[in-house]
Design an enzyme around this catalytic site. Sequence first.
Site, mmCIF file in Angstrom:
data_model
loop_
_atom_site.group_PDB
_atom_site.id
_atom_site.type_symbol
_atom_site.label_atom_id
_atom_site.label_comp_id
_atom_site.label_asym_id
_atom_site.label_seq_id
_atom_site.Cartn_x
_atom_site.Cartn_y
_atom_site.Cartn_z
ATOM 1 N N ASP A 327 10.304 -6.768 -5.975
ATOM 2 C CA ASP A 327 10.761 -6.859 -4.775
ATOM 3 C C ASP A 327 10.898 -5.107 -4.409
ATOM 4 O O ASP A 327 10.993 -4.100 -5.211
ATOM 5 C CB ASP A 327 12.387 -7.020 -5.099
ATOM 6 N N THR A 328 10.808 -4.840 -3.241
ATOM 7 C CA THR A 328 10.268 -3.862 -2.726
ATOM 8 C C THR A 328 10.756 -3.722 -1.161
ATOM 9 O O THR A 328 10.689 -4.804 -0.562
ATOM 10 C CB THR A 328 8.705 -3.386 -2.596
ATOM 11 N N VAL A 329 11.000 -2.643 -0.571
ATOM 12 C CA VAL A 329 11.100 -2.595 0.896
ATOM 13 C C VAL A 329 9.871 -1.369 1.399
ATOM 14 O O VAL A 329 9.822 -0.344 0.730
ATOM 15 C CB VAL A 329 12.384 -2.007 1.465
ATOM 16 N N MET A 408 4.756 -5.506 1.176
ATOM 17 C CA MET A 408 5.321 -5.425 -0.016
ATOM 18 C C MET A 408 4.747 -6.601 -1.123
ATOM 19 O O MET A 408 3.900 -7.162 -0.718
ATOM 20 C CB MET A 408 6.719 -5.930 0.332
#
Length: 518
Positions: A327-329, A408
Amino acid sequence: MVISTLGIAATSQTLASQAAAQILAQGGSAMDAAICANAVLGVVEPMSCGIGGDLFAICWDAASGKLTGINASGWAPAKLHASGMAQSGIHSVTVPGCVDGWSRLHERFGKLRWATLMEPAIHYAQAGFPVTEIIQRQWRESESTLAPALSIDGRAPRVGEVFRNPELAAALRLLAGSGVDAFYRGSIAKALLKTSTRFGGTLAADDLHEYASEWVTPIASTYRGWSIYELPPNGQGMAALEMLNIMEQFPLHQYGAHSPDTWHIKIETQKLAYADLHRHLADPRHQAVPVEALISKSYAAERARLIDLHRASCIDRPGDPLPAKGDTVYLAVVDRDGNIASLIQSIYQSFGSGVVVDGFGFHLHNRGALFSRHPSHPNAVAPRQRPFHTIIPGFMRKGDTHIGFGIMGGFNQAQAHAQFVSNVVDHGMNIQAALEAPRFTKPGIGGCDLLIEARVPESTLNALRGLGHDLHILGDYDSQMGGGQAVLHDSATHVNCAASSPRKGGAAIPQPPLLRQG
């Protein structure tokens, strides 16, 4: 695309994009807007990012034509040993580098006051924000393990329900008032260390006090006349460049975007580049990483000869370039002067380590989970060593066209970067179309299995199966392919463009003009 002569901010959540656009309207730089947007995303998308995580960025200065990179990834505690490593919990926590990265980027590229950049995030943390659909789904998937600060009566917030995090607002106020020292030496640092001790962690005051992010020179290659830039290890950007160098050995622009040959070559290229990535990637301050050899054109030609155009390879084949879910932005901002911020930030897996800092309402990341378990591997844990990082910002340019981009999704990222670049260069797509185009991703090493979106033509899917690919068909715009953003500046026309992937709930929002009152 969103097109404007003023600045534009593209993020995975519209409130963050709007806040960044407002910063641009106040005279803020692209980096000011990026920091502000990132702070807001830590509030409204807490499972993916926040001040308890790490950060990487590429910065384009339009006036000087200079490209600068920063590696704000944290190191392992000095007392962390391989025997104590874990995939989650306090023993997966490395020093969070995000806030130090923000501070250094602001000192170098900022125009507005530091405290001004924190104001929107403080507002949404204190007053609350309505939770959006995709973020709510991600929140709900972790419902059984949510901390009280990140739940409502022990559950995830519902779609449209207003969520508040006053503890995080308190942390952000401290950052606004005291800057980076609040996090690494002041009240937040003390709470972080107290939390670590309570869980039996090894973080010490010196691990925080002595941490500093690092200015780095982006690594680069070319692809059919375009210059492509990534950051050097400990991130996986070198795999994107290796993929593009191998892909350049084949006339993909002649095959077409939906040709089975195009898809087959890209898939086989991914396998070769990722085999090298997993064998060689490490923290270059501790281990030698053969980056120049891995991204050389001669090595790409050698690797390309391993691709069988008539059959998929199912074996793991790392090369020797030396002589003898996550999970990333990601967010991208371009300002009216053409400066570009390409920034990516993450706490790794959903809600990171699962450890929330006492009294301050934010999770610590679990980047330590990406250290190798093999003591002889170059990515093995060592005191103050940084782990393998999946998060990578990208940049590309040709002539007057400059593009900041990122996608992402853990190990998906480098392969998605290569596909995005090919969509622009080989298939003539604009940046919005290039983000939206169907993609594949291969999460593991070895084997012929891969994930692919359902929008790929059925005839192409059948042809790939005939070549031996084991396809797992996902939805039309599946989150496992990673949301993404991109911005483009044309230095000849001074027009900006921006794009945001429909795989996330965000948007590209242009800077509003300043209008006279009354």
